[in-house]
Design an enzyme around this catalytic site. Structure first.
Site, short mmCIF file in Angstrom:
data_model
loop_
_atom_site.label_atom_id
_atom_site.label_comp_id
_atom_site.label_asym_id
_atom_site.label_seq_id
_atom_site.Cartn_x
_atom_site.Cartn_y
_atom_site.Cartn_z
N HIS A 84 0.45 -1.43 -0.26
CA HIS A 84 0.31 0.09 0.12
C HIS A 84 0.64 0.96 0.21
O HIS A 84 0.34 2.57 -1.63
CB HIS A 84 -0.85 -0.13 1.16
N ASP A 113 6.62 21.18 -26.89
CA ASP A 113 6.37 19.60 -26.08
C ASP A 113 7.62 20.34 -24.66
O ASP A 113 8.07 21.10 -24.45
CB ASP A 113 6.86 18.64 -27.47
N TRP A 149 7.11 -0.06 3.39
CA TRP A 149 7.65 0.59 2.44
C TRP A 149 9.10 1.04 2.48
O TRP A 149 9.94 1.37 2.02
CB TRP A 149 6.90 1.18 2.26
N SER A 177 13.01 5.29 -13.90
CA SER A 177 11.59 6.17 -14.19
C SER A 177 12.10 7.76 -14.00
O SER A 177 11.55 8.65 -14.16
CB SER A 177 10.73 5.93 -14.11
N SER A 178 12.15 7.44 -12.19
CA SER A 178 11.79 9.49 -12.12
C SER A 178 12.52 10.01 -12.24
O SER A 178 12.92 11.57 -12.48
CB SER A 178 11.73 8.92 -10.31
N HIS A 261 13.15 11.97 3.06
CA HIS A 261 13.04 12.90 3.50
C HIS A 261 12.57 14.34 2.59
O HIS A 261 11.49 14.80 2.78
CB HIS A 261 13.72 13.95 4.66
N GLU A 263 12.14 13.25 -0.41
CA GLU A 263 11.13 12.20 -1.65
C GLU A 263 9.74 12.89 -0.64
O GLU A 263 8.80 13.21 -1.37
CB GLU A 263 11.01 10.62 -0.67
N TYR A 265 8.78 15.70 0.56
CA TYR A 265 8.98 17.83 -0.56
C TYR A 265 8.39 17.11 -1.31
O TYR A 265 7.90 17.98 -2.52
CB TYR A 265 10.32 18.46 0.28
N SER A 276 -1.12 27.54 -5.33
CA SER A 276 -0.68 28.28 -5.44
C SER A 276 -1.50 29.31 -7.06
O SER A 276 -1.74 30.59 -7.71
CB SER A 276 0.90 29.43 -5.46
N HIS A 310 15.36 12.97 11.79
CA HIS A 310 13.95 13.78 12.83
C HIS A 310 13.08 12.33 12.29
O HIS A 310 12.64 11.66 13.33
CB HIS A 310 13.64 15.11 12.05
N HIS A 311 13.70 11.28 11.47
CA HIS A 311 12.52 9.91 11.66
C HIS A 311 13.29 9.33 12.50
O HIS A 311 12.67 7.64 12.39
CB HIS A 311 12.55 9.66 10.24
N THR A 336 7.14 26.69 5.21
CA THR A 336 5.87 26.58 5.32
C THR A 336 5.34 27.85 5.52
O THR A 336 3.35 27.74 5.08
CB THR A 336 5.48 25.68 5.71
N LYS A 339 4.03 30.39 3.34
CA LYS A 339 3.45 29.78 2.22
C LYS A 339 1.86 29.87 2.08
O LYS A 339 0.92 31.01 1.88
CB LYS A 339 3.49 28.31 1.45
N ARG A 458 1.09 1.47 14.77
CA ARG A 458 1.45 1.18 13.49
C ARG A 458 1.76 0.19 13.08
O ARG A 458 3.01 -0.90 13.87
CB ARG A 458 2.18 2.23 12.98
#
Lengths: 533, 291
Positions: A84, A113, A149, A177-178, A261, A263, A265, A276, A310-311, A336, A339, A458
């Protein structure tokens, strides 16, 4: 933000005449080099993955509806939480943003293009194969990946099943790909802006994608390195993540989160760009603080490289490191906050109307901010010792990813769907989709804060009895949210089939080059670049 | 409107990306099965892997053939050229970040995990409880579990290889200068010399690996020193191999009379790649061998 000459307006309406049209049949989609085709492919693929990943979430919520083990065995439950997560991150959210970038970036900057159209096709078509491998591993003896994951070692090395190599190579392909997709976006933005489209005239969606693409190119290779080390640790007896050979399982977490991390963002910066874009349209005002938005986005991107640990507050890092990562993380709330204040200030005294994209955008601003606040709580090291690995964390990242990233994608889809198809979507159904999603998503994720704070861990298929009532409510919210998304499929399908015709400028407050071309956007646009005044 | 605008060439439909996607699929499945069947008899995963590689090579050959033809037809504008250049630069940046992951692992093992296992910082009890006899030294010749190996010195083969790669960068630069001055003779000589140096480097690298395995007992699985040594030098070696193949293709194209003093993006991209591989080696030499 930008206006183009009248001369080009006429040109845009007629210049498609005599131009080659899309190829017929299946070949069009397999061989295409057209950014609009590839954008559509990305978006359809993303929606498919969203439904598959969502189905897995339904399995998780069904099992957690009651305490005790009833529907699936724990090993399968672990595979569901893992796949998931992988599908939603790499298969749903990221390809959706890439699809939006493919469709909109060339239109917004006046390019014919993407810069490298054939590679663009390659970036897309390897993605379904990667997920084919990942999903196929679920049906093999031993099952699919079951280590979360984040594939922490030693769960993914010593204790993982024999099919882990399939996971590793699937992730490699997703990464390739990315990276190719991101290179294409950067080069397109840097090199293919229409004359006069200076940096500070760029639409914010383009700006945020430029910065996102930079993050992708910087960190996806690090993920490739991490899975490679997992592969060699598992199959070739290396000990990167094994203390017996001088390595360290915590090292895995450092490398993973150095990717992970930024990732995070990668999955939210384009969302900021979409919001925006939409908020000024329906507030009939220019975006408040355009330049500060650009600088805030850049600051967030730079800070994202120095907050990864921080993870890992509970891994026993030295206190100095814990403090550094705590303060650096809290620093992110400054840009943030800029924004969020800018969006609110844009709406301030605007003539606001509540079309569907605007509804999703306002929900985004409120609920993403809520997710940001729980993030701030998690950033506090001593508090995190309590929250770590509980449902509080699950609540936090689902607020930023579902009511954040996914809501922004929905907002963007409703905003540009008429431009893509030339038809207005069924507004009544779309509003039903919005309100049902808004209510159910909060029933789904808000109580997770409470069970998390009370200590429910979790990724466990069972829980203590005192969490039973809340979990039943959460599951009901989950099923409702899942079913509501089927409405979105209906809306998109009906809109593609037909509907009220829309003019070039679908929304009367909208600005930008994409609204200067007819709706639906012709197969080829801006063969000669427009001139931006 | 701007009259002097050169049209940006958007290629028509192309079959090669989807062929390449199938190739990548077969490579991924084949590689995974090969790894998973390594301990069994009669696995067939490697056939899928070879099939995928063959299709990928066919795809690359055909794709580049199209690109070269389009370039010769004059379809590529200066703007297109910039797209290629920027694309290549970003690709090299992504490669840098790939190596960063492994350098990061090396630094972490060396500065943090090995000293901590030896009791550094506040980890005295880690050492005492887990492996009380373990002493933290680098290179890690005795792992906490007790496996022993010998360290690879930096004199001899590694030093020679460093000199070879440095010279190859210089010869490649001279080749570029010759290209810009349209001196095809020196161009061929210097480019040929670069390729030759690349091949010699790879030969010596194989020699070094044999030395490591047979004389030093330094293998892929001998603790985190061996792990980082072989993954860093191994991935670097793969990049040198790829770089050599690219230069070889460019060499054959030069023999066929391709490229002009002004337009030679393929040559330049290959050269950038080669210099990048060279810089990685310098970092490797310093951090893996010398220090």
């Amino acid at each position: 933000m930008s206006s183009i000459t009248d001369e080009h307006n006429n040109d845009a309406a007629h210049h498609d005449a005599g131009h080659h049209q899309p190829a017929k049949g299946f070949k069009r989609w397999l061989f295409t080099t057209n950014h609009k085709d590839i954008g559509s492919l990305y978006l359809i693929f993303s929606l498919t993955m969203f439904l598959i990943g969502g189905a897995m979430a339904m399995v998780i919520r069904a099992e957690l509806f009651q305490p005790g083990l009833q529907l699936v065995d724990p090993h399968f439950f672990n595979q569901m939480t893992t796949v998931h997560g992988l599908i939603m991150v790499f298969g749903a959210v990221m390809p959706a943003f890439t699809g939006l970038a493919n469709w909109m970036v060339p239109l917004m900057i006046g390019a014919p293009d993407m810069a490298l159209p054939r590679m663009n096709n390659w970036s897309f078509w390897i993605l379904p194969f990667a997920f084919l491998i990942l999903l196929a591993s679920l049906f093999m003896p031993g099952g699919g990946p079951a280590f979360g994951w984040t594939f922490y070692a030693p769960l993914s090395t010593t204790y993982s099943n024999d099919n882990t190599a399939l996971f590793v190579f699937a992730v490699h392909i997703m990464g390739i790909s990315s990276i190719m997709g991101a290179i294409n976006v950067v080069v397109t933005i840097v090199n293919m802006r229409a004359p006069g489209m200076t940096w500070m005239k760029l639409p914010l969606f383009v700006w945020t994608w430029l910065i996102t693409a930079f993050l992708l190119i910087a960190v996806m290779p690090v993920l490739a390195g991490a899975v490679t080390m997992v592969l060699t640790d598992k199959y070739f007896a290396t000990s990167f993540f094994d203390a017996a050979g001088g390595g360290d399982p915590v090292m895995f977490q450092h490398i993973f989160w150095f990717f992970g991390h930024p990732e995070v963002y990668i999955m939210i910066l384009p969302a900021f760009g979409i919001i925006s874009t939409i908020v000024p349209t329906f507030s009939r005002k220019k975006l408040f603080g355009y330049a500060s938005m650009v600088y805030a986005t850049s600051s967030i991107a730079l800070l994202s490289f120095i907050v990864w640990a921080h993870h890992m507050f509970t891994t026993g890092m030295p206190v100095a490191a814990e403090l550094f990562f705590m303060y650096a993380t809290m620093l992110i709330s400054v840009p943030t906050g800029v924004k969020v204040f800018n969006w609110v200030a844009t709406m301030w005294r605007g003539s606001i109307s509540f079309e569907v994209p605007m509804l999703f955008s306002i929900a985004f601003i409120v609920l993403f901010t809520l997710g940001g606040f729980s993030g701030l709580m998690l950033a506090i090291t001593p508090a995190d010792f309590q929250y770590h690995d509980t449902y509080f964390v699950v609540a936090h990242f689902h607020y930023v990813l579902v009511t954040g990233a996914v809501f922004s994608i929905m907002a963007g889809a409703y905003y540009w769907l008429p431009k893509w198809t030339g038809n207005m979507f069924n507004i009544t159904l779309a509003k039903w989709h919005f309100w049902l999603s808004l209510v159910s998503v909060n029933v789904l994720f808000f109580p997770m804060h409470f069970v998390g704070l009370a200590g429910m861990p979790r990724r466990i298929p069972d829980y203590a009895l005192q969490f039973a009532d809340f979990n039943a409510i959460i599951s009901i919210g989950g099923f409702a949210f899942g079913l509501s998304q089927l409405l979105f499929v209906v809306v998109v399908y009906k809109c593609a089939k037909g509907g009220d015709k829309v003019p070039a400028k679908v929304w009367d407050g909208a600005e930008g080059l994409e609204w200067e071309v007819p709706s639906p956007a012709p197969y080829h646009t801006f063969d000669t670049p427009p001139e931006i005044k | 409107m701007n009259q002097n605008y050169e049209k940006y060439y958007v290629p028509d439909q192309s079959p090669w990306p989807i062929v390449g996607a199938v190739a990548m699929f077969l490579i991924a499945v084949g590689a995974a099965l090969t790894v998973m069947q390594a301990s069994e008899e009669g696995g067939n995963g490697h056939y899928i892997l070879y099939g995928g590689i063959a299709i990928l090579l066919y795809m690359l050959f055909s794709w580049f053939k199209n690109v070269i033809e389009e370039s010769h037809q004059g379809l590529y504008s200066a703007q297109m050229d910039r797209s290629f250049r920027q694309g290549m630069s970003w690709f090299i940046f992504s490669e840098v970040m790939f190596f960063m992951a492994f350098f990061g692992a090396l630094f972490y093992a060396r500065m943090i995990s090995v000293p901590w296992l030896g009791g550094a910082g506040n980890n005295a009890m880690t050492n005492e409880v887990l492996w009380p006899t373990f002493e933290a030294v680098w290179p890690l010749v005795t792992t906490p579990a007790g496996d022993t190996t010998q360290a690879m010195g930096w004199l001899g083969l590694p030093l020679i290889n460093t000199v070879i790669l440095l010279i190859s960068s210089v010869t490649l630069h001279f080749a570029h200068v010759a290209m810009e001055n349209n001196k095809r003779g020196p161009l061929k000589v210097f480019l040929g010399a670069t390729i030759l140096l690349g091949v010699v480097f790879l030969g010596l690298q194989v020699e070094e690996y044999i030395h490591a395995y047979q004389d030093l007992g330094l293998t892929l699985d001998s603790g985190v020193y061996g792990n980082t040594f072989f993954l860093l030098t191994g991935f670097h070696g793969m990049h040198v191999t790829l770089g050599t193949i690219i230069l070889l293709v460019v060499f054959f194209r030069i023999l066929k009379g391709h490229f002009s003093p002004k337009k030679h993006f393929a040559f330049q991209a290959a050269a950038w790649y080669w210099h990048f591989v060279d810089v990685v080696w310098l970092c490797l030499f310093v951090f893996v061998y010398v220090l």
